[in-house]
Design an enzyme around this catalytic site. Structure first.
Site, PDB file in Angstrom:
ATOM      1  N   ARG A   1       0.873  -1.182   0.000  1.00 24.70           N
ATOM      2  CA  ARG A   1       0.000   0.000   0.000  1.00 24.70           C
ATOM      3  C   ARG A   1       0.898   1.216   0.000  1.00 24.70           C
ATOM      4  O   ARG A   1       1.673   1.438   0.932  1.00 24.70           O
ATOM      5  CB  ARG A   1      -0.924   0.011   1.222  1.00 24.70           C
ATOM      6  CG  ARG A   1      -1.658   1.331   1.393  1.00 24.70           C
ATOM      7  CD  ARG A   1      -2.772   1.283   2.400  1.00 24.70           C
ATOM      8  NE  ARG A   1      -3.915   0.572   1.880  1.00 24.70           N
ATOM      9  CZ  ARG A   1      -5.179   0.708   2.328  1.00 24.70           C
ATOM     10  NH1 ARG A   1      -5.434   1.551   3.320  1.00 24.70           N
ATOM     11  NH2 ARG A   1      -6.159   0.026   1.810  1.00 24.70           N
TER      12      ARG A   1
ATOM     13  N   ARG B   1     -13.759  -8.748   1.673  1.00 18.77           N
ATOM     14  CA  ARG B   1     -12.362  -8.484   1.339  1.00 18.77           C
ATOM     15  C   ARG B   1     -11.508  -9.729   1.597  1.00 18.77           C
ATOM     16  O   ARG B   1     -10.669 -10.106   0.780  1.00 18.77           O
ATOM     17  CB  ARG B   1     -11.824  -7.311   2.190  1.00 18.77           C
ATOM     18  CG  ARG B   1     -12.462  -5.955   1.916  1.00 18.77           C
ATOM     19  CD  ARG B   1     -12.048  -5.393   0.578  1.00 18.77           C
ATOM     20  NE  ARG B   1     -10.618  -5.338   0.441  1.00 18.77           N
ATOM     21  CZ  ARG B   1      -9.857  -4.324   0.844  1.00 18.77           C
ATOM     22  NH1 ARG B   1     -10.402  -3.247   1.351  1.00 18.77           N
ATOM     23  NH2 ARG B   1      -8.536  -4.349   0.673  1.00 18.77           N
TER      24      ARG B   1
HETATM   25  N1   CP Z   1     -11.386  -0.120   2.007  1.00 20.16           N
HETATM   26  C1   CP Z   1     -10.138  -0.155   2.500  1.00 20.16           C
HETATM   27  O1   CP Z   1      -9.171  -0.395   1.781  1.00 20.16           O
HETATM   28  O2   CP Z   1     -10.060   0.075   3.841  1.00 20.16           O
HETATM   29  P1   CP Z   1      -8.718   0.298   4.669  1.00 20.16           P
HETATM   30  O3   CP Z   1      -8.129   1.620   4.232  1.00 20.16           O
HETATM   31  O4   CP Z   1      -9.154   0.322   6.095  1.00 20.16           O
HETATM   32  O5   CP Z   1      -7.765  -0.815   4.389  1.00 20.16           O
HETATM   33  N1  NVA Z   2      -9.977   6.469  -2.029  1.00 22.73           N
HETATM   34  C1  NVA Z   2      -9.615   6.141  -0.678  1.00 22.73           C
HETATM   35  C2  NVA Z   2      -9.853   4.687  -0.419  1.00 22.73           C
HETATM   36  C3  NVA Z   2      -9.633   4.267   0.994  1.00 22.73           C
HETATM   37  C4  NVA Z   2      -9.820   2.782   1.178  1.00 22.73           C
HETATM   38  C5  NVA Z   2      -8.167   6.519  -0.413  1.00 22.73           C
HETATM   39  O1  NVA Z   2      -7.323   6.332  -1.308  1.00 22.73           O
HETATM   40  O2  NVA Z   2      -7.866   7.020   0.665  1.00 22.73           O
END
Ligand code: CP
Ligand code: NVA
Length: 294
Positions: A100, A279
């Site tokens: 991430r 998920r």
């Molecule tokens: N929807 C989602 O990716 O949630 P988190 O940011 O909590 O991982």
């Molecule tokens: N669009 C949001 C999604 C969070 C899961 C972000 O990138 O913060």
């Protein structure tokens, strides 16, 4: 060559539908697979996460594997070690790595330089892990109708979630319209239609989907985003325009009263909390697919 999941376009229609079918099987029997027995998976989080971390970490464990959660601030990456060297080291220790980060280039480089599968746990431009669960949730909500007969209206910021929904939706023929204010539109050409009219987009849709108005990294423009996106809130009035039996979706985290009303978020017509649970099931199917090429 290892399999990767960087944008979700690595899977063709047949592979994506098979992965979703497998996700439903794994939901029905969570401990039926030991596909990761004896394997470790690294999960690198440069940004906060609740659902993604929980679902991947627990999912790896349910598949018999071991998850190693890493934060860049604790890695030599933060002291200048190259992505290429990090990729080499990871390849010698774990079976796959999820990332991430704000930089799509980082996961592309990890994938290019390493010899293990790399999967996207959210980048600035993509969130394909999320959309696996979204498609699975649509199938659960409409078991009699294939995805290519459903119409989804995504109402809100044309962001990473919208883009992944458009890209993976296009793979399976999902009918999608992305309604956003001027300046916040999803670019054309990555799947689905575009609109600046939330009411028109919602009319007759089987599902209304939204995401936060201020994504991670967008905090500096929060006020202008909230002002521009205010007419794009998901509420009962908008859902009333949708088809009978239409559902509300949200990838979460939610800001009740902002992009979605509390009535919808906690109401009878949402599938949002199922979507969050899904998920794990969908990503377990993804991990099986990624490691099947071993
Ligand atoms: N929807 C989602 O990716 O949630 P988190 O940011 O909590 O991982
Ligand atoms: N669009 C949001 C999604 C969070 C899961 C972000 O990138 O913060």
């Amino acid at each position: 060559m290892p399999r990767h999941f960087l944008t979700g376009q690595e899977l063709d229609r047949e592979q994506l539908l098979a992965l979703l079918a497998r996700a439903h099987q794994l939901k029905a029997a969570p401990y039926s697979s030991d596909a990761l027995a004896g394997k470790s998976v690294a999960l690198i989080f440069e940004k906060p996460s609740t659902r993604t971390r929980l679902s991947y970490e627990v999912g790896v464990s349910e598949l018999g594997g071991h998850a190693v959660v890493l934060r860049p601030g604790e890695m030599q990456l933060s002291r200048g070690e190259s992505i290429a060297d990090t990729a080499r080291v990871l390849s010698g220790q774990v079976g796959a790595v999820g990332v991430r980060t704000g930089h799509d280039a980082l996961i592309e480089e990890l994938a290019a330089e390493g010899s293990i599968p790399v999967f996207n746990m959210l980048t600035e431009l993509h969130h394909p892990s999320q959309v696996l669960a979204d498609l699975m949730t649509l199938q659960e909500a409409f078991p009699e109708r294939p995805l290519d007969e459903l119409r989804v209206a995504y109402v809100g910021d044309g962001n990473n979630v919208a883009r992944s929904l458009a890209l993976l939706g296009a793979t399976v023929g999902l009918g999608l319209i992305v309604a956003s204010p001027e300046g916040y539109e999803l670019e054309p050409g990555c799947g689905g239609e575009r609109s600046n009219d939330p009411q028109a987009a919602a009319t007759g849709a089987d599902a209304l989907y939204t995401d936060v108005w201020v994504s991670m990294g967008d905090e500096q423009t929060a006020d202008e985003r909230r002002a521009a996106l205010a007419p794009y809130r998901l509420d009962d009035e908008l859902l009333a325009l949708a088809a009978d039996g239409a559902i509300a979706l949200h990838c979460l985290p939610a800001h009740p009263g902002e992009e979605i009303t509390a009535e919808l978020l906690y109401g009878k017509r949402q599938r949002i909390w199922d979507q969050a649970e899904n998920r794990r099931h969908a990503q377990k199917a993804l991990l099986e697919w990624l490691l099947a090429a071993d």
